[in-house]
Design a protein around this motif. Structure first.
Motif, PDB file in Angstrom:
ATOM      1  N   VAL A  71      16.894  11.211   1.856  1.00  0.00           N
ATOM      2  CA  VAL A  71      15.817  11.835   1.090  1.00  0.00           C
ATOM      3  C   VAL A  71      16.284  13.168   0.497  1.00  0.00           C
ATOM      4  O   VAL A  71      16.021  13.477  -0.667  1.00  0.00           O
ATOM      5  CB  VAL A  71      14.573  12.035   1.977  1.00  0.00           C
ATOM      6  N   LEU A  72      16.984  13.959   1.293  1.00  0.00           N
ATOM      7  CA  LEU A  72      17.452  15.264   0.826  1.00  0.00           C
ATOM      8  C   LEU A  72      18.401  15.155  -0.358  1.00  0.00           C
ATOM      9  O   LEU A  72      18.447  16.039  -1.216  1.00  0.00           O
ATOM     10  CB  LEU A  72      18.159  16.012   1.952  1.00  0.00           C
ATOM     11  N   THR A  73      19.174  14.087  -0.401  1.00  0.00           N
ATOM     12  CA  THR A  73      20.132  13.927  -1.489  1.00  0.00           C
ATOM     13  C   THR A  73      19.554  13.115  -2.643  1.00  0.00           C
ATOM     14  O   THR A  73      20.252  12.829  -3.611  1.00  0.00           O
ATOM     15  CB  THR A  73      21.422  13.254  -0.978  1.00  0.00           C
ATOM     16  N   GLY A  74      18.279  12.751  -2.547  1.00  0.00           N
ATOM     17  CA  GLY A  74      17.606  12.039  -3.628  1.00  0.00           C
ATOM     18  C   GLY A  74      16.782  12.999  -4.468  1.00  0.00           C
ATOM     19  O   GLY A  74      16.874  14.219  -4.339  1.00  0.00           O
ATOM     20  N   GLU A  75      15.934  12.441  -5.319  1.00  0.00           N
ATOM     21  CA  GLU A  75      15.169  13.277  -6.245  1.00  0.00           C
ATOM     22  C   GLU A  75      14.133  14.147  -5.537  1.00  0.00           C
ATOM     23  O   GLU A  75      13.692  15.154  -6.076  1.00  0.00           O
ATOM     24  CB  GLU A  75      14.476  12.410  -7.295  1.00  0.00           C
ATOM     25  N   GLN A  76      13.751  13.769  -4.296  1.00  0.00           N
ATOM     26  CA  GLN A  76      12.777  14.562  -3.569  1.00  0.00           C
ATOM     27  C   GLN A  76      13.420  15.722  -2.829  1.00  0.00           C
ATOM     28  O   GLN A  76      12.739  16.579  -2.278  1.00  0.00           O
ATOM     29  CB  GLN A  76      12.035  13.705  -2.518  1.00  0.00           C
ATOM     30  N   GLY A  77      14.761  15.749  -2.767  1.00  0.00           N
ATOM     31  CA  GLY A  77      15.448  16.766  -1.994  1.00  0.00           C
ATOM     32  C   GLY A  77      15.110  18.175  -2.423  1.00  0.00           C
ATOM     33  O   GLY A  77      14.978  19.078  -1.589  1.00  0.00           O
ATOM     34  N   ASP A  78      14.964  18.399  -3.741  1.00  0.00           N
ATOM     35  CA  ASP A  78      14.647  19.735  -4.234  1.00  0.00           C
ATOM     36  C   ASP A  78      13.350  20.263  -3.617  1.00  0.00           C
ATOM     37  O   ASP A  78      13.253  21.445  -3.266  1.00  0.00           O
ATOM     38  CB  ASP A  78      14.506  19.725  -5.758  1.00  0.00           C
ATOM     39  N   ALA A  79      12.343  19.392  -3.499  1.00  0.00           N
ATOM     40  CA  ALA A  79      11.052  19.831  -2.972  1.00  0.00           C
ATOM     41  C   ALA A  79      11.171  20.243  -1.514  1.00  0.00           C
ATOM     42  O   ALA A  79      10.633  21.269  -1.091  1.00  0.00           O
ATOM     43  CB  ALA A  79      10.017  18.717  -3.123  1.00  0.00           C
ATOM     44  N   ILE A  80      11.872  19.448  -0.721  1.00  0.00           N
ATOM     45  CA  ILE A  80      11.994  19.768   0.701  1.00  0.00           C
ATOM     46  C   ILE A  80      12.855  21.010   0.899  1.00  0.00           C
ATOM     47  O   ILE A  80      12.560  21.872   1.730  1.00  0.00           O
ATOM     48  CB  ILE A  80      12.557  18.564   1.468  1.00  0.00           C
ATOM     49  N   ARG A  81      13.900  21.154   0.115  1.00  0.00           N
ATOM     50  CA  ARG A  81      14.738  22.355   0.199  1.00  0.00           C
ATOM     51  C   ARG A  81      13.933  23.598  -0.169  1.00  0.00           C
ATOM     52  O   ARG A  81      14.001  24.628   0.508  1.00  0.00           O
ATOM     53  CB  ARG A  81      15.939  22.217  -0.732  1.00  0.00           C
ATOM     54  N   ALA A  82      13.150  23.493  -1.241  1.00  0.00           N
ATOM     55  CA  ALA A  82      12.344  24.636  -1.666  1.00  0.00           C
ATOM     56  C   ALA A  82      11.290  24.981  -0.624  1.00  0.00           C
ATOM     57  O   ALA A  82      11.020  26.150  -0.350  1.00  0.00           O
ATOM     58  CB  ALA A  82      11.676  24.335  -3.007  1.00  0.00           C
TER      59      ALA A  82
END
Length: 326
Positions: A178-189
Motif C-alpha cells: 500500500v505504501l508503495t502504491g498510489e495511496q502511499g502518499d496519503a499514509i505518509r502525509a
C-alpha cells in the motif's frame, strides 16, 4: 449461525481458495477477530442498506460481494477487484451487496502506524516528497501481487503456528504494498504531518484518543498550527464535515458499539462517550442513524444475528478499537 457456500463459476481459483478459507476462519455472520491483532473478518448473508459507518485507518479487502462507500459527492466501490484504503479515521456511509448464496466476505487490516513508520524509514531514500494533497480514502484495483499476499495471510491465519510466525510478516508486506502504491502518499502525509492533510490527520488522531473529554475547535486548530478559518476549511476537505460534527459523530458511533456489543443501555453509553444529557444524546443519535438508540440496537443485532455478550473492561477497550459498523 454457520454458513458455507460454493464459489460461483466466474470466480478465479485464488478467490475460490480465499472463500474456502473464510468458511474456516469466519463461518459466522458479523465480525470475527483473527488471532492476529489488527486483522478481523466480516461476513454478511443479506444486503445492508446505505447507513452511517466510521472506519479506522485500514485496508479493506473484499473476497466476495460488494460494498459502496459514500463521502460527500464521491462514491467508492470495493469488491473482489478493488480494495479500499483509509489513511485517516473517516465517518461516511456505505451499503453492502450480499445474499445467503453469495455472502459478503471482507478482511480489514488496521494500518499500524508503528509498522508504517518503520517501513517509511527503510523507504526514505526511494520515496520522494508528496507534491499533491492526498485524500483520506482510496479505492484501488486489487492486482495479482496484493491478491497473492492476502491469500497467503489467510493461509497463515488458518494455522496457529503459521499465524504466530508468518502472519505478522505478511501483514507488514501488505502495508508495504500500500505504501508503495498510489495511496502511499496519503499514509505518509498522515504520519509525518506533511502539508495540511498531515496536520488534519494529527487532529483526527487527537479526537479519537480524547473523544470522551472536552474538545473545542480553537484548541484543535492551535495544535494543528492553523488559523481557525484554514483549519475549518482543510478539515472539511478531508472529512466532508465540520470539526465538532466529526467529534459528535465519533461519540455516537462509539456509543452504538457499546450498546450493540456490550449491552449498555442508552444512558450508560451516552455517559461513557462524554454526553451529559441523555435526551440530547437520543436526539442526535436518531438524527445520525435515523432510529432511536433502542431501535437501532435491535436493527443491528438482527442484521448480525448476534446477542450482546458480557465483556471484561479489557475487552471493552479492545472492542472500541473496532469503530467500524459495517
Amino acid at each position: 449461525m454457520e454458513t458455507t457456500q460454493t464459489p460461483s463459476a466466474g470466480t478465479s481459483e485464488a478467490q475460490q481458495r480465499m472463500v474456502t478459507l473464510f468458511d474456516t476462519l469466519a463461518p459466522n455472520v458479523g465480525f470475527t477477530p483473527s488471532c492476529l491483532d489488527g486483522v478481523k473478518f466480516m461476513r454478511a448473508n443479506r444486503p445492508m442498506p446505505r447507513m452511517p459507518v466510521l472506519y479506522e485507518p485500514s485496508i479493506v479487502i473484499v473476497c466476495q460481494g460488494r460494498k459502496r462507500g459514500y463521502l460527500a459527492d464521491k462514491t467508492y466501490l470495493y469488491d473482489a477487484q478493488q480494495y479500499l484504503v483509509l489513511s485517516v479515521p473517516l465517518p461516511f456511509e456505505c451499503e453492502t451487496e450480499a445474499s445467503v448464496e453469495e455472502p459478503f466476505l471482507g478482511i480489514s487490516v488496521r494500518v499500524d502506524l508503528t509498522v508504517v513508520a518503520e517501513l517509511l524509514m527503510a523507504l526514505n531514500e526511494t520515496l520522494g516528497t508528496t507534491h499533491t494533497e492526498p485524500r483520506g480514502i482510496y479505492s484501488t484495483p486489487l492486482d495479482p501481487i496484493m491478491s497473492n499476499a492476502v491469500q497467503r495471510l489467510l493461509e497463515a491465519l488458518a494455522s496457529p503456528l503459521d499465524a504466530r510466525i508468518l502472519a505478522p510478516a505478511i501483514m507488514r508486506e501488505i502495508c508495504y504494498r500500500v505504501l508503495t502504491g498510489e495511496q502511499g502518499d496519503a499514509i505518509r502525509a498522515a504520519l509525518t504531518h506533511q502539508q495540511h492533510f498531515g496536520r488534519i490527520a494529527k487532529a483526527l488522531r487527537r479526537i479519537h484518543s480524547d473523544y470522551r473529554g472536552e474538545l473545542d475547535v480553537d484548541t484543535l486548530a492551535r495544535e494543528a498550527g492553523m488559523s481557525l478559518a484554514v483549519f475549518h476549511a482543510q478539515f472539511k476537505g478531508v472529512t466532508a464535515t465540520s470539526p465538532m460534527q466529526y467529534v459528535k459523530t465519533t461519540r455516537l458511533h462509539h456509543a452504538r458499539l457499546l450498546m450493540v456489543q456490550d449491552g449498555l443501555n442508552a444512558g450508560a453509553a451516552a455517559a461513557r462517550v462524554g454526553y451529559e444529557s441523555a435526551s440530547q444524546f437520543s436526539r442526535e443519535f436518531k438524527r445520525l442513524f435515523g432510529l432511536s438508540p433502542v431501535d437501532e440496537v435491535k436493527r443491528m443485532r438482527a442484521v448480525f444475528d448476534t446477542p450482546p455478550t458480557p465483556t471484561s473492561q479489557r475487552a471493552v477497550i479492545q472492542a472500541e478499537k473496532y469503530v467500524t459498523a459495517v
